[in-house]
Design a protein around this motif. Structure first.
Motif, PDB file in Angstrom:
ATOM      1  N   THR A 193       7.763  10.343   8.562  1.00 41.56           N
ATOM      2  CA  THR A 193       7.328  11.260   9.620  1.00 41.56           C
ATOM      3  C   THR A 193       6.011  10.852  10.250  1.00 41.56           C
ATOM      4  OG1 THR A 193       6.311  12.688   7.966  1.00 41.56           O
ATOM      5  CG2 THR A 193       8.550  13.218   8.629  1.00 41.56           C
ATOM      6  N   SER A 194       5.215  10.043   9.571  1.00 43.43           N
ATOM      7  CA  SER A 194       3.930   9.596  10.126  1.00 43.43           C
ATOM      8  C   SER A 194       3.448   8.375   9.356  1.00 43.43           C
ATOM      9  CB  SER A 194       2.882  10.712  10.027  1.00 43.43           C
ATOM     10  OG  SER A 194       2.505  10.928   8.679  1.00 43.43           O
ATOM     11  N   GLY A 195       2.440   7.719   9.911  1.00 41.91           N
ATOM     12  CA  GLY A 195       1.836   6.590   9.225  1.00 41.91           C
ATOM     13  C   GLY A 195       1.186   7.015   7.916  1.00 41.91           C
ATOM     14  N   TYR A 196       0.591   8.201   7.914  1.00 46.40           N
ATOM     15  CA  TYR A 196      -0.045   8.710   6.696  1.00 46.40           C
ATOM     16  C   TYR A 196       0.988   8.864   5.579  1.00 46.40           C
ATOM     17  CZ  TYR A 196      -2.194  11.852   3.369  1.00 46.40           C
ATOM     18  OH  TYR A 196      -2.660  12.406   2.219  1.00 46.40           O
ATOM     19  N   VAL A 197       2.110   9.481   5.904  1.00 47.31           N
ATOM     20  CA  VAL A 197       3.149   9.697   4.897  1.00 47.31           C
ATOM     21  C   VAL A 197       3.707   8.357   4.424  1.00 47.31           C
ATOM     22  CG1 VAL A 197       5.424  10.723   4.480  1.00 47.31           C
ATOM     23  CG2 VAL A 197       3.716  11.990   5.780  1.00 47.31           C
ATOM     24  N   SER A 198       3.879   7.426   5.351  1.00 45.76           N
ATOM     25  CA  SER A 198       4.369   6.102   4.995  1.00 45.76           C
ATOM     26  C   SER A 198       3.417   5.409   4.029  1.00 45.76           C
ATOM     27  CB  SER A 198       4.533   5.267   6.268  1.00 45.76           C
ATOM     28  OG  SER A 198       4.859   3.949   5.954  1.00 45.76           O
ATOM     29  N   ASN A 199       2.138   5.396   4.358  1.00 48.26           N
ATOM     30  CA  ASN A 199       1.144   4.750   3.493  1.00 48.26           C
ATOM     31  C   ASN A 199       1.041   5.447   2.146  1.00 48.26           C
ATOM     32  OD1 ASN A 199       0.484   2.810   5.380  1.00 48.26           O
ATOM     33  ND2 ASN A 199      -1.124   4.045   6.284  1.00 48.26           N
ATOM     34  N   HIS A 200       1.006   6.763   2.157  1.00 46.63           N
ATOM     35  CA  HIS A 200       0.894   7.529   0.910  1.00 46.63           C
ATOM     36  C   HIS A 200       2.072   7.225  -0.005  1.00 46.63           C
ATOM     37  CE1 HIS A 200       1.095  11.062  -1.730  1.00 46.63           C
ATOM     38  NE2 HIS A 200      -0.225  11.070  -1.610  1.00 46.63           N
ATOM     39  N   THR A 201       3.269   7.249   0.547  1.00 50.29           N
ATOM     40  CA  THR A 201       4.468   6.996  -0.248  1.00 50.29           C
ATOM     41  C   THR A 201       4.534   5.547  -0.703  1.00 50.29           C
ATOM     42  OG1 THR A 201       5.620   8.713   0.987  1.00 50.29           O
ATOM     43  CG2 THR A 201       6.981   7.168  -0.257  1.00 50.29           C
ATOM     44  N   GLY A 202       4.196   4.625   0.195  1.00 48.12           N
ATOM     45  CA  GLY A 202       4.228   3.207  -0.173  1.00 48.12           C
ATOM     46  C   GLY A 202       3.276   2.875  -1.306  1.00 48.12           C
ATOM     47  N   ILE A 203       2.053   3.380  -1.216  1.00 48.18           N
ATOM     48  CA  ILE A 203       1.058   3.111  -2.263  1.00 48.18           C
ATOM     49  C   ILE A 203       1.467   3.755  -3.577  1.00 48.18           C
ATOM     50  CG2 ILE A 203      -1.331   3.577  -2.971  1.00 48.18           C
ATOM     51  CD1 ILE A 203      -2.040   3.202   0.057  1.00 48.18           C
ATOM     52  N   ALA A 204       1.947   4.985  -3.516  1.00 48.61           N
ATOM     53  CA  ALA A 204       2.384   5.673  -4.738  1.00 48.61           C
ATOM     54  C   ALA A 204       3.558   4.948  -5.382  1.00 48.61           C
ATOM     55  CB  ALA A 204       2.759   7.117  -4.419  1.00 48.61           C
ATOM     56  N   THR A 205       4.483   4.465  -4.572  1.00 48.75           N
ATOM     57  CA  THR A 205       5.641   3.745  -5.098  1.00 48.75           C
ATOM     58  C   THR A 205       5.221   2.427  -5.747  1.00 48.75           C
ATOM     59  OG1 THR A 205       7.077   4.746  -3.446  1.00 48.75           O
ATOM     60  CG2 THR A 205       7.875   2.722  -4.504  1.00 48.75           C
ATOM     61  N   MET A 206       4.343   1.683  -5.075  1.00 51.77           N
ATOM     62  CA  MET A 206       3.868   0.420  -5.652  1.00 51.77           C
ATOM     63  C   MET A 206       3.110   0.665  -6.953  1.00 51.77           C
ATOM     64  SD  MET A 206       2.792  -1.964  -2.425  1.00 51.77           S
ATOM     65  CE  MET A 206       1.904  -0.728  -1.514  1.00 51.77           C
TER      66      MET A 206
END
Length: 64
Positions: free
Chosen positions: A44-57
Motif C-alpha cells: 500500500t505504500s513505500g513505508y509498508v513495503s520497507n517495514h515488511t521487507g526489513i522484518a522479513t529479512m
C-alpha cells in the motif's frame, strides 16, 4: 470519485485481513507473470513495503 469508490473496494484497510482491492489482485497476477514468478505482492505504500521487507529479512536471518 464517489462512483469509483462504490465500484471498487476503498477504505483505510492496509492489510488483506481487513479487505482487498480486486484491481490490486489482478495487478499482482499480471506482475507475477512478468518475471515468471508464482506470485507477486503490491504494498500500500513505500513505508509498508520497507517495514515488511526489513522484518522479513530479519526473520529469515533470525536476528529479530
Amino acid at each position: 470519485m464517489c462512483a469509483a469508490a462504490r465500484g471498487w473496494f476503498s477504505g483505510a484497510g492496509g492489510t488483506r485481513n481487513i479487505g482487498y482491492d480486486r484491481a490490486l489482485v489482478e495487478l499482482e497476477a499480471e506482475l507475477a507473470d512478468l518475471p515468471a514468478r508464482r506470485r507477486a505482492l503490491v504494498f500500500t505504500s513505500g513505508y509498508v513495503s520497507n517495514h515488511t521487507g526489513i522484518a522479513t529479512m530479519a526473520r529469515l536471518l533470525r536476528i529479530a
